[in-house]
Design a protein around this motif. Structure first.
Motif: not given
Length: 145
Positions: A99-108
Protein backbone atom coordinates in the motif's frame (compact mmCIF):
# COMPACT_ATOMS: atom_id res chain seq x y z
CA UNK A 1 -7.75 -22.24 9.60
CA UNK A 2 -5.63 -20.05 11.86
CA UNK A 3 -3.58 -17.24 10.44
CA UNK A 4 -1.49 -14.21 11.25
CA UNK A 5 -0.80 -10.78 9.78
CA UNK A 6 2.49 -8.89 9.78
CA UNK A 7 2.57 -5.18 8.95
CA UNK A 8 5.73 -3.26 8.09
CA UNK A 9 6.41 0.26 6.82
CA UNK A 10 9.33 1.12 4.60
CA UNK A 11 10.68 4.17 2.80
CA UNK A 12 10.89 2.09 -0.38
CA UNK A 13 8.44 3.14 -3.09
CA UNK A 14 5.63 0.63 -3.70
CA UNK A 15 7.07 -0.61 -7.02
CA UNK A 16 10.46 -1.41 -5.42
CA UNK A 17 8.84 -3.08 -2.40
CA UNK A 18 6.69 -5.15 -4.80
CA UNK A 19 9.71 -6.28 -6.83
CA UNK A 20 11.52 -7.38 -3.69
CA UNK A 21 8.49 -9.12 -2.19
CA UNK A 22 7.72 -11.07 -5.36
CA UNK A 23 11.32 -12.24 -5.90
CA UNK A 24 10.54 -15.76 -4.72
CA UNK A 25 14.18 -16.91 -4.68
CA UNK A 26 14.98 -14.05 -2.29
CA UNK A 27 12.44 -15.44 0.18
CA UNK A 28 14.24 -18.77 0.26
CA UNK A 29 17.60 -17.10 0.77
CA UNK A 30 16.27 -15.30 3.86
CA UNK A 31 14.52 -18.20 5.58
CA UNK A 32 16.92 -20.49 7.45
CA UNK A 33 17.65 -23.85 5.77
CA UNK A 34 15.36 -22.95 2.85
CA UNK A 35 15.80 -22.78 -0.89
CA UNK A 36 13.14 -21.63 -3.34
CA UNK A 37 12.85 -23.09 -6.83
CA UNK A 38 10.62 -21.37 -9.40
CA UNK A 39 9.10 -23.98 -11.69
CA UNK A 40 7.53 -21.73 -14.34
CA UNK A 41 9.10 -19.35 -16.84
CA UNK A 42 9.14 -15.60 -16.13
CA UNK A 43 7.51 -13.21 -15.82
CA UNK A 44 5.68 -13.87 -12.57
CA UNK A 45 1.89 -13.73 -12.78
CA UNK A 46 -1.18 -15.86 -12.17
CA UNK A 47 -0.16 -19.48 -12.61
CA UNK A 48 3.47 -19.03 -11.51
CA UNK A 49 4.49 -22.04 -9.42
CA UNK A 50 7.40 -22.38 -7.02
CA UNK A 51 8.46 -24.56 -4.11
CA UNK A 52 10.13 -23.53 -0.88
CA UNK A 53 12.18 -26.52 0.29
CA UNK A 54 13.27 -26.43 3.93
CA UNK A 55 15.52 -28.96 5.61
CA UNK A 56 18.94 -30.49 5.90
CA UNK A 57 20.41 -33.43 4.09
CA UNK A 58 17.66 -35.91 3.21
CA UNK A 59 15.08 -34.56 5.64
CA UNK A 60 13.14 -31.82 3.86
CA UNK A 61 9.71 -30.28 3.81
CA UNK A 62 8.38 -28.95 0.51
CA UNK A 63 5.95 -26.04 0.41
CA UNK A 64 4.72 -25.81 -3.22
CA UNK A 65 2.81 -22.63 -4.02
CA UNK A 66 0.96 -21.11 -6.94
CA UNK A 67 0.20 -17.45 -7.65
CA UNK A 68 -3.60 -17.18 -7.92
CA UNK A 69 -3.94 -13.38 -7.86
CA UNK A 70 -1.45 -10.92 -9.33
CA UNK A 71 -2.20 -7.22 -9.14
CA UNK A 72 0.99 -5.07 -9.02
CA UNK A 73 0.74 -1.58 -7.51
CA UNK A 74 0.23 1.24 -9.99
CA UNK A 75 -0.60 4.96 -9.98
CA UNK A 76 -1.22 5.24 -6.25
CA UNK A 77 -3.21 1.99 -6.02
CA UNK A 78 -2.26 -0.90 -3.76
CA UNK A 79 -0.83 -4.13 -5.12
CA UNK A 80 -1.86 -7.61 -4.03
CA UNK A 81 -0.50 -11.09 -4.67
CA UNK A 82 -2.19 -14.27 -3.39
CA UNK A 83 -0.37 -17.58 -3.08
CA UNK A 84 -2.16 -20.89 -2.61
CA UNK A 85 -0.12 -23.57 -0.84
CA UNK A 86 -0.54 -26.76 -2.85
CA UNK A 87 1.45 -29.27 -0.85
CA UNK A 88 0.59 -32.67 0.51
CA UNK A 89 1.81 -31.57 3.94
CA UNK A 90 1.69 -27.75 4.00
CA UNK A 91 -1.60 -26.18 2.88
CA UNK A 92 -3.19 -22.77 3.16
CA UNK A 93 -2.52 -19.42 1.54
CA UNK A 94 -0.55 -16.22 1.80
CA UNK A 95 -1.39 -12.70 0.70
CA UNK A 96 1.07 -9.85 0.38
CA UNK A 97 -0.39 -6.37 -0.06
CA UNK A 98 1.70 -3.30 -0.90
CA UNK A 99 0.00 0.00 0.00
CA UNK A 100 1.41 3.41 -0.94
CA UNK A 101 1.62 5.86 1.96
CA UNK A 102 0.43 9.47 1.47
CA UNK A 103 3.75 10.95 2.61
CA UNK A 104 5.79 8.47 0.54
CA UNK A 105 6.99 4.99 1.21
CA UNK A 106 4.99 1.81 1.53
CA UNK A 107 3.03 -0.19 4.06
CA UNK A 108 3.20 -3.96 3.57
CA UNK A 109 0.59 -6.36 4.92
CA UNK A 110 1.61 -10.02 4.89
CA UNK A 111 -1.16 -12.47 5.78
CA UNK A 112 -0.34 -16.14 6.17
CA UNK A 113 -2.75 -18.96 6.90
CA UNK A 114 -1.14 -22.35 6.97
CA UNK A 115 -1.88 -25.85 8.10
CA UNK A 116 0.48 -28.76 8.49
CA UNK A 117 -1.30 -32.03 7.84
CA UNK A 118 -0.90 -34.58 10.56
CA UNK A 119 -0.44 -32.01 13.32
CA UNK A 120 -3.31 -31.76 15.77
CA UNK A 121 -5.23 -28.46 15.68
CA UNK A 122 -4.17 -27.99 19.28
CA UNK A 123 -0.74 -27.02 17.85
CA UNK A 124 -2.12 -24.35 15.47
CA UNK A 125 -1.12 -21.49 17.82
CA UNK A 126 2.43 -22.87 17.95
CA UNK A 127 2.57 -23.14 14.14
CA UNK A 128 1.32 -19.54 13.87
CA UNK A 129 3.87 -18.28 16.40
CA UNK A 130 6.73 -20.01 14.57
CA UNK A 131 5.48 -18.73 11.21
CA UNK A 132 5.12 -15.20 12.52
CA UNK A 133 8.71 -15.26 13.81
CA UNK A 134 10.21 -16.67 10.60
CA UNK A 135 8.20 -14.49 8.21
CA UNK A 136 8.67 -11.33 10.32
CA UNK A 137 12.43 -11.72 10.08
CA UNK A 138 12.28 -12.45 6.35
CA UNK A 139 9.99 -9.48 5.68
CA UNK A 140 12.26 -7.13 7.61
CA UNK A 141 15.28 -8.35 5.62
CA UNK A 142 13.47 -8.10 2.26
CA UNK A 143 12.50 -4.48 2.93
CA UNK A 144 15.87 -3.42 4.33
CA UNK A 145 17.22 -0.50 2.23
Amino acid sequence: MPGFRIIRRTLLPPAEAWLRLTDWERHGALVPLTRTVVETAPPTGVGTRFTARTGVRGITLDDPMEVTLWRPPEAGAAGLVRLEKRGRIVTGRAEIEVRPLPAGGTEVHWYESLRIRGLPRLLDPTVDAAGRLVFSRALTAILRP
